[in-house]
Structure formats: C-alpha cells, structure tokens
Design an enzyme around this catalytic site. Structure first.
Site, PDB file in Angstrom:
ATOM      1  N   HIS A  66       0.830  -1.210   0.000  1.00 53.28           N
ATOM      2  CA  HIS A  66       0.000   0.000   0.000  1.00 53.28           C
ATOM      3  C   HIS A  66       0.865   1.260   0.000  1.00 53.28           C
ATOM      4  O   HIS A  66       0.560   2.241  -0.692  1.00 53.28           O
ATOM      5  CB  HIS A  66      -0.918  -0.030   1.227  1.00 53.28           C
ATOM      6  N   GLU A  69       2.084   1.812  -3.450  1.00 49.59           N
ATOM      7  CA  GLU A  69       1.011   2.316  -4.317  1.00 49.59           C
ATOM      8  C   GLU A  69       0.948   3.840  -4.251  1.00 49.59           C
ATOM      9  O   GLU A  69       0.812   4.516  -5.276  1.00 49.59           O
ATOM     10  CB  GLU A  69      -0.319   1.697  -3.888  1.00 49.59           C
ATOM     11  N   HIS A  70       1.070   4.396  -3.049  1.00 44.28           N
ATOM     12  CA  HIS A  70       1.072   5.852  -2.902  1.00 44.28           C
ATOM     13  C   HIS A  70       2.277   6.474  -3.601  1.00 44.28           C
ATOM     14  O   HIS A  70       2.155   7.482  -4.307  1.00 44.28           O
ATOM     15  CB  HIS A  70       1.120   6.220  -1.412  1.00 44.28           C
ATOM     16  N   GLU A 146      -4.204   8.138   7.455  1.00 43.73           N
ATOM     17  CA  GLU A 146      -5.170   7.174   6.916  1.00 43.73           C
ATOM     18  C   GLU A 146      -5.430   6.055   7.924  1.00 43.73           C
ATOM     19  O   GLU A 146      -6.564   5.591   8.076  1.00 43.73           O
ATOM     20  CB  GLU A 146      -4.642   6.597   5.604  1.00 43.73           C
TER      21      GLU A 146
END
Length: 855
Positions: A66, A69-70, A146
C-alpha cells in the site's frame, strides 16, 4: 437433475465468452491481455502487479504494498509526480490504484485515441519510479493519518477483527494498510528493496479493454514495457492455516449506535471443487430481500436491520460470513437465530427453484460485471492473476450449474459446522444510551439524436432508447420530489417512500415482489435524491413483461403495508444512525445543516431521526398521491426491448396516472450572514468545511460551477497539490456540490490532523483568492474541461446511466445533449468567467465555516 442454467441465459453468457481475448507473453515474462470492444470510444488500461499485503515476507504487517502504491504517483526517472496526474487529466482520463491482499492494480480510463499515453505513463510508474526521500517521509505522514481514519471507520474495524479471529497464521489476518508501529519503522531502503524485487516485468499483467485493435494495443505494450529485463522472483512463503477445532468469539466496543455482527467460518481455496458451491450457497441463503436469512431474521423476527451472506476465497484461504447490523440488545439473539436458521436449512435442505433463482442472479451479476470497459478489464485481470485461467468464468458456471439441492445441503453441512464458527461483533461502548428505534412551469426538453420522446395525453413523458449491444433492459421512472416537497415535520419521507414503493404492491407482498425480481436475477431499486423520487427496474430482455408488471403495481397500487412500513422505518433509522457513527458522513451532513439552517435543503432525502421516527404510512401515501401525476412523471427506457410489445404495455398503465403538475416549491434559500461553527465529537481526525452558495441545476452558472468543481478536485488539482502533497496537511482535500432545482451549495472540505485545522483553512482562503483573481492557468482549465468531456463518455456506457441522465434532465426541463453539444458547452467556459463566478459565489461574506474536532 438438469442444468440450473437456463438455455436463454447460457446463450447470453456464450455471447460474453465468445468475445475474443488476445493473450501475449513478452520475452521478459510480462503478460498482455487485450479485448477489443467498440461499444464506446473509451479504453481502460490496467497494470496488475502480482503482489499485495500477503507477499511482504519478513515485513508482514508493514503495509509495504500500500505504501508503494502511494509512492508510485510521486515521480519517475523522467517525470515529476504532478506531471503524472496532470497528463492523464489533460487527455480526459482518470487515474487511480488500489492495493489488496494479493495484488496491486494501477489503472487509467480515458478516450481511446490516447491509448499510448496511458500505456506510457503506467509503464513509467511501475518500472521507473524513484521513490524520492522527501515523498517517502511525506507519504508516511499521510498514511499514518489514513490509519487514524481507519479507527473512525467502524466497518473496517469490524472486518479487521474478523480477519484476526478467523486467520491465526495466514497473512490474510494482517490489515492491508499495515499496523501503525510496524509501518512507522519502514525505511526507504526497505521500500526500494521490495519494489525492485516484486515490480519485475515477469510479475506484471497489462490488461487493455476498449475501442482499440489488438495489434495497436500489443504494440504499445511492447514499446513501453518490452525493454525491461526479466528478473529473479522468488516465491513468498505463506504459512497454511491450521484447521479450526472449536468456536471462537471476539467482542470489541466503539463509539457507535448499532452493533455490527459477523457469523463466519474458515473456507476453502479458490481452486477447491466446493468453492463455486459455497459462492452459490451465499447467494441462496443471503442475497436479497427474498433470501431465507432476510425473511426469517429481519422480516419475521425483527432482530436485524440488515443481513447478507458472502463467500470470499481470494486464493489459498478464505472465509464464509454472514454479516448483520442490529440494535445492541438484539445482537446475541440475532446470532442465535442465524445459527438456528442454518441448522434448519442443513436439515430441511433447499428447493430446486431456490437454486435456479440464485444461478439466474449470478448470471445477471456476470453480465453486470462487464458493462463498462473498466469492469471488463478488471474481470480479465482477476481471471489471469487470481484464478490463473482466462476461461475461469465458464468453468465456474459449469460447476455451479451442475449443483443440486442435495450437493448444496452437503456443502452447508460440511463447511458451516457449529464447531468451526466465529462470532465477531463491534458493539456500542457499555453505558451509552440505546438507540431509539420504534414503533413552476417547466420548459419542454429537447431530444438528443438517440432518444425518442413521447408525451402521453395525461402529460407523462416517455423516453425510449433501443440498443441491443448490452443484453439487458433498464426502466427509470422519476417524479420531482425530495426535501422541497416534504412537510417540515416529515423530513425523510422521500427516501422511505421510494423504499416502500418497491415492497407490497398489487397482489404481491413485499416478499413476493422480492422473490419475483430476484428469481430472474433482476433489480428493483428505490430512487431518492435532492430533487426527485422514483423507481428503477433492470432485467434481462426476456423478463420485460415482469419488469413492466412490477413497475405498474408499484406506481398505481402501492400498499404501504403497516408491518412492512415498521420494518423499513426501523431500517431507515438504522441507516441514519450509521451515518452518525461515520465521522466523515456526519461532518458532511452537519456542514449542510449549518449552511441551509431552517430551509428544507438542510437535510437530504433521508431526513433526520426525529422526523423519520414520527412518520406514518398515511404520510407516504399522501405524498405519493401529490407527486405521482402526469406532468410530474418521466420514464426513460434503455436497452434491448421490443417496441411492438413492451412499449404499448408500458403506455397503457402510464396513461392511468392522473393529470396534474408538480406541487409548488417553497421559496428559495436566502444565504445567511457569514459565520464560523466549531463542533466536537469522539473521533481521531479533524474535519474542516468552507461552504458557499452554489447555483441550482437551472442556473446559467451551473456549467461554471461544474468546471470549477473539477478544477478543485482530483490529484492534479492545485488545492490537492498544495494542501496534501506540498504541505502534508491533509489526507483528503477536495470540493463538492449539492445541486437542487432552485438552490445549491458549493464547499471545500478536508480531513486533517487535530491542531492543523487553521492551517488548512488558510490554504482554502488562498485558493479561493487565486481563483477570484483569475489566476487559472490555461493548462489547468483545459485539463478540467477535457476530463469532464471524457468522464461523460465513460459514465454513459451502461443503459442504467443513460436512462438516469435522460430521465432527470427531462424532469428538470434541461435539454438532452449529444456528446458534441456537451463538449461545446464546456469548451466555451473561460478563465474570466470562472473568476467572476468565484468572486460572486465564493465570497467570504457568504461563507459558513465548520470545524469538527476530536473531544
């Protein structure tokens, strides 16, 4: 027993399976899949990286996949980070990505002529990203926020608790985003090592679907991906899950009003012969209002507000779960009732009719999963990466179609054992109060080239658009309605009315309506919003007569049965309570109330709990009688239908609606003096809102508002770049609108760290000042216009979307534009006009500001 798959349904599936897919493996090991489809002038380009949170090895639980991905949006060897999203928007496209347990997917949807732009960008991102040190640090802060947001997301918390309970060894027990402490310790070097190891061309699948030739698409992939060398790629060890030997129970509390519950069991690998039957079992027992769980636990025993069943088998492990929401004092009773119902089904078994109904629902789901090029590309990627078989859909349906009542009963007995059950719930903190759930003249619209407009003698407007390319039929019926037409003490009537119209009607009870539509795999949905109320029905072409009959009974003979009303009112109250549990949803609702004050638009179509609790069936009956009149009704029909049989049958009963115009609207909202509002609640993040008046749907400035909204939204927006990327002040920041037939709201919002609220608001003020000064760059405006033009093309790929747009625009007296007409209207917008809009509508003296902070 004969096949559960009806011959007509098999023919529809064969049409889908017959669409060619061109599979090529490049010398470096990359797999390329192309499916040409000229139904719409758009294309979806997706890169599936065969790595996810379960492949993180020694750093399991760090959320490396993840995190990457950012970071892949932050720059490559040849492109700055902002250039990536700006290039996509400049070509009318949309770019995004997601990470899950077994894959990371990057995708761009855009007009087909720009195929190579998308392929080039995605190749650059996945193969040549640089992971700049400053961006690694900045995104660490963003993801920490997040993670904090996840603490306010009660559905996510419930899922994470379920995964930890069912899985004790398999990596599926770890959250995709990672654990705060493990994630915080990740270094740039560890990220780079993971990137270099897992983002090898021999671990990539490129999927392209849309209006392109196989040769052109393959050549673009070879050009931009082909030079990357194959790399060593060791398999990642994933421990097998030991058999569960006894029941497990896990309880957690949070600041919520309702209990979220799950009754779950460990399941089988995707390749296990029982996996398709467990998929079928979930549909049979828990899909839709006619399912045994819904009818027994919700309708008859009144123990839950919602309940459904799911089978999730992503690879080597999975789970079968029944999810529900309930009042806290009914949660234990609901768990007992679910287990008792399963025991009853294991003893009594299933009927052939129930299996056939479920298979039809699965057929419709398969067709629906291919409505757009993006969905088709996703279907192909899943078949290749997750199932390892492009023909997986065909073989899966063969296994499902061969099921019998006896084999399904055996699967239930074999896998849903009481000894292997997991009971997981997220409940209100003890001591919280229990939730209280108890007993104008319209101008005629012009037509676009592909719609036929017929006005019946009683004033009903009927729009027809026949298209055989998608094998389904969608009928969309709307009346002007919504908050403007509700009495002050009866807010929320609109949403509850729409729901009740899909229940008891004519000779059918609510359960019989659900059984009829779900028996053919169709959908029968309520419609409610700021300006309208209505119904939508979608079926396969052979079921057009049933769609017509259900719609006729709902419109002309709604029963508003008292018992059904009580159940649905309770469910609506539960929906409102869940909205209050979610801090972001609650913040948006509060911002709207602060802006509109006592005006009807202060609440959406769902109203508030006090008003909904006081509603009676007679209130809904009276509202429908006022709204369901000829000149206030529009029906749009799109898809594969027979004009000689279906249309006459439809017009016969539509002609029975009484003549009449829409009821008068109240006076428009008068903006209040500027004010600042501060509120506190139990949450981990802070939210800020700057709300201004906005144009209505009929206002001449509506197009300007649409373009300015686009300029302020998305990852390429100056606001996003400044607040999130440069200053790291917020995880999300954007703008949105509430658009009514005579009122509007335009606001900026962000989620930020407590203590940073004022800094974000200063940035809001600076951005509005920039816009008002006319400092909009030509490229910035061009990107927004191009993206709006392209997004309409991508949105209108389905019959449902086409019918919805046509019906609502006709209802409001707006023209039905061709693509070219919309393009021209948007292209005429200029920077000086936008500056005038900002000075007029977004003036500080008209602003209502809201800051929502943790207690």
């Amino acid at each position: 027993m004969p096949s559960l798959l009806a011959p007509a349904d098999r023919r529809l599936l064969e049409r889908l399976w017959a669409q060619p897919v061109h599979r090529t493996e490049l010398p470096n090991g990359l797999v390329c899949l192309v499916q040409p489809d000229d139904a719409a002038p758009v294309v979806s380009v997706q890169v599936w990286v065969k790595t996810g949170s379960q492949h993180e090895g020694a750093l399991l639980g760090a959320g490396l996949s993840h995190y990457l991905e950012h970071l892949l949006f932050k720059g490559t060897e040849t492109r700055a980070g902002r250039e990536i999203s700006a290039t996509v928007q400049a070509h009318g496209g949309q770019i995004n990505a997601y990470t899950t347990y077994d894959r990371t997917v990057y995708y761009i949807d855009l007009p087909a002529p720009h195929l190579e732009v998308a392929v080039d960008l995605l190749a650059d991102m996945v193969l040549r990203s640089t992971l700049p040190a400053d961006e690694v640090a900045r995104e660490r802060d963003v993801i920490l926020r997040e993670i904090a947001m996840g603490e306010d997301d009660h559905d996510r918390r419930h899922w994470d608790a379920l995964a930890r309970t069912v899985f004790k060894a398999h990596p599926l027990r770890e959250p995709v985003i990672g654990h705060r402490d493990v994630f915080s310790a990740v270094s740039r070097e560890e990220l780079l090592a993971y990137y270099r190891e897992r983002y090898a061309p021999n671990n990539l699948v490129v999927v392209i679907a849309g209006d392109v030739s196989a040769e052109t698409a393959r050549a673009a992939v070879e050009k931009h991906f082909g030079a990357a060398p194959r790399r060593r790629l060791a398999p990642v060890y994933q421990p097998a899950e030991a058999p569960q030997l006894a029941p497990r129970i896990f309880r957690e509390t949070a600041e919520v009003e309702l209990s979220r519950g799950a009754v779950a069991w460990p399941s089988v690998p995707l390749t296990h012969p029982d996996a398709p039957l467990l998929d079928l079992l979930a549909v049979v027992i828990g899909y839709g209002d006619s399912s045994p769980l819904w009818q027994s636990i919700r309708e008859k025993q009144r123990l839950v507000h919602s309940i459904d069943a799911h089978h999730w088998s992503p690879g080597e492990a999975g789970l079968f779960a029944i999810f529900f929401t309930a009042d806290p004092d009914k949660r234990e009773a609901a768990e007992r009732a679910i287990r008792l119902e399963l025991s009853r089904l294991a003893t009594r078994g299933f009927t052939a009719a129930a299996l056939k109904r479920a298979v039809r629902q699965l057929v419709v789901g398969e067709i629906g999963g291919r409505k757009t090029v993006s969905r088709r590309a996703s279907r192909l990627g899943s078949a290749e990466v997750v199932a390892g078989d492009l023909d997986f859909s065909r073989t899966w349906f063969a296994r499902v179609a061969a099921a019998t009542p006896a084999s399904l009963r055996a699967v239930l007995q074999r896998h849903l054992s009481p000894l292997r059950v997991n009971l997981v719930s997220l409940d209100p903190v003890p001591g919280r109060a229990e939730p209280r759930v108890g007993p104008s003249v319209k101008k005629p619209a012009t037509r676009s080239a592909d719609w036929q407009l017929r006005t019946l003698p009683n004033g009903v407007r009927l729009l027809l658009r026949r298209d055989e390319r998608q094998p389904n039929l969608h009928v969309h019926l709307v009346c002007e309605g919504g908050p403007l037409h509700e009495a002050p003490e009866k807010r929320g009537s609109t949403a509850l009315l729409a729901t009740m119209l899909t229940k008891d009607a004519g000779e059918r009870s609510a359960a019989e309506v659900a059984a009829a539509i779900e028996g053919v795999g169709g959908s029968f949905n309520p419609l409610s919003g700021n300006n309208s109320v209505g119904l939508a029905v979608e079926v396969l072409p052979g079921d057009a007569a049933l769609a017509n009959e259900l719609l006729r009974a709902a419109v002309l003979q709604p029963a508003f049965a008292a018992r059904t009303f009580e159940v649905e009112r309770d469910a609506e109250l539960a929906h409102l309570q869940q909205d209050e549990d979610d801090v972001v949803s609650a913040g948006h609702r509060l911002a709207r109330r602060k802006f509109f004050g006592g005006h009807p638009f202060a609440l959406d179509a769902h109203g508030d709990q006090d008003c909904v609790r006081a509603l009676k069936p007679a209130d809904l009956r009276a509202l429908w009688k006022r709204l369901a009149v000829g000149a206030n009704t529009v029906v749009a029909v799109a898809g594969d239908f027979d004009e000689k049989t279906f249309v006459p049958a439809l017009t016969r009963w539509l002609g029975k609606l009484p003549r009449g115009e829409a009821p008068a609207r109240p006076a428009p909202h008068r903006p209040r003096p500027a004010a600042e509002h501060a509120e506190r609640r139990e949450c981990a993040q802070a939210l800020v809102f700057d709300a201004f008046p906005g144009p209505s749907a009929l206002d001449a400035d509506d197009t300007l508002a649409t373009v300015l909204h686009e300029i302020l939204s998305g990852m390429a927006a100056r606001l996003f770049e400044r607040v999130r990327e440069e200053k790291g002040l917020a995880y999300f920041v954007s703008a949105t609108r509430v658009v009514g037939v005579q009122d509007g709201l335009f606001y900026l919002y962000a989620g930020t760290q407590p203590g940073k609220e004022r800094e974000v608001l200063v940035e809001f003020e600076a951005e509005v000042a920039r816009l008002a000064a006319g400092e909009i760059e030509p490229a910035e405006l061009s990107r927004a216009i191009t993206r709006l033009q392209a997004s309409r093309r991508m949105r209108l790929q389905t019959n449902a979307a086409r019918a919805a747009e046509a019906a609502v625009r006709t209802l409001l007296g707006l023209p039905l534009e061709t693509l070219e007409e919309t393009d021209a209207r948007l292209a005429a917008v200029s920077a000086p006009e936008l500056a005038r809009f900002a000075r007029t509508w977004l003036a500080a003296e008209r602003r209502q500001r809201l800051v929502l902070s943790p207690r």
